[in-house]
Scaffold this motif. Sequence first.
Motif, short mmCIF file in Angstrom:
data_model
loop_
_atom_site.label_atom_id
_atom_site.label_comp_id
_atom_site.label_asym_id
_atom_site.label_seq_id
_atom_site.Cartn_x
_atom_site.Cartn_y
_atom_site.Cartn_z
N GLY A 262 0.81 -1.04 0.03
CA GLY A 262 -0.10 0.03 0.00
C GLY A 262 0.88 1.28 -0.03
N GLU A 272 1.87 6.47 -1.19
CA GLU A 272 0.81 5.53 -0.83
C GLU A 272 0.44 5.20 -2.37
OE1 GLU A 272 -1.84 7.23 1.76
OE2 GLU A 272 -0.69 6.82 3.37
N ARG A 273 -0.58 4.11 -2.46
CA ARG A 273 -1.09 3.67 -3.54
C ARG A 273 -1.92 4.72 -4.32
NH1 ARG A 273 -0.89 -0.76 -6.57
NH2 ARG A 273 0.67 -1.65 -4.91
N GLN A 274 -2.61 5.51 -3.50
CA GLN A 274 -3.39 6.59 -3.98
C GLN A 274 -2.59 7.66 -4.93
OE1 GLN A 274 -5.03 8.44 -0.67
NE2 GLN A 274 -3.19 9.68 0.01
N HIS A 275 -1.46 7.63 -4.75
CA HIS A 275 -0.55 8.60 -5.36
C HIS A 275 -0.51 8.30 -6.91
CE1 HIS A 275 0.94 9.84 -1.26
NE2 HIS A 275 0.58 10.96 -2.03
N GLY A 277 -2.64 7.47 -8.92
CA GLY A 277 -3.77 8.35 -9.84
C GLY A 277 -3.11 9.84 -9.95
N MET A 278 -2.37 10.21 -9.15
CA MET A 278 -1.97 11.75 -9.04
C MET A 278 -0.82 11.73 -10.20
SD MET A 278 -2.22 12.59 -5.19
CE MET A 278 -1.64 13.93 -5.28
#
Length: 294
Positions: A262, A272-275, A277-278
Amino acid sequence: MTDLRLRRSVLYMPGSNPRALEKARSLPADALILDLEDAVAPDAKEVAREQVCAAVREGGYGERELIIRVNAPQTPWGEADLKAAIEAGPDAILMPKVSSPAVLESIADRLEALDAPARIRVWAMIETPAAILNIQAIAAAQRNPGTRLACLVLGTNDLAKDTWTQIVPGRAPMMPWLMTALAAARAEGLAILDGVYNDFADVEGCREECRQARILGFDGKTLIHPTQVEPANTAFAPTDAEVETARSVIAAFERPENARRGAIQINGRMFERQHIGMARRAVAWSDAIAARRL
């Protein structure tokens, strides 16, 4: 999700000035707002309408997005502006003084009655205290496909006039309004553009405000003079370092050993994995700029 069409620099051009309409064909702005409203005196409204619509029909603006700002429906010119704009066929029509979703619903009815081509979108000027108070409902109007709502445009000068707020460096008094409008736009997947910088002779001041707007999260800035195009284009483009980091993040998370992780460390920073998309957005933005042909 907001599309990645480039709107770093969106330049207002007065519709009553034929030389400005011609010059706009060679300016490196991402989009042009051909103005029939604030930039045009009452006795020049009809001439401006004819010139702007003729220019749009003639074309020659390359990949630049073309928007016609019409006068409000309740004015003597509003209905004729809307009809002529639809016939000219710009990419979008910018509606002034959108203070409630009812305005957009009314425009939707007029667009349908006038058989407006489906590709013509609607942009909304957010420039009144009522618009700020109703911003969530205004942005949510895009859920009705008939409104064609695609973009919110901040009218900071009118907001200052109506609230008695002073426009100062850093724009602290307006910050709550800017961020509330931005949150509403992002919640509904709309593009959003910052208001104009008035002192076109102060290029560095414009550059600083463009940087601020990008940090805040805006897609681009509306402009009033060609000298402001370069500062906007530069400020709203990811830097080489940002793109390099983004590519590193994407590559790192794609490695088999990181498939279930993650968060990972890259050059002393945690991502983090959400980065992902950015990072992909930054790369796509950079690629779109590199492919830009004006």
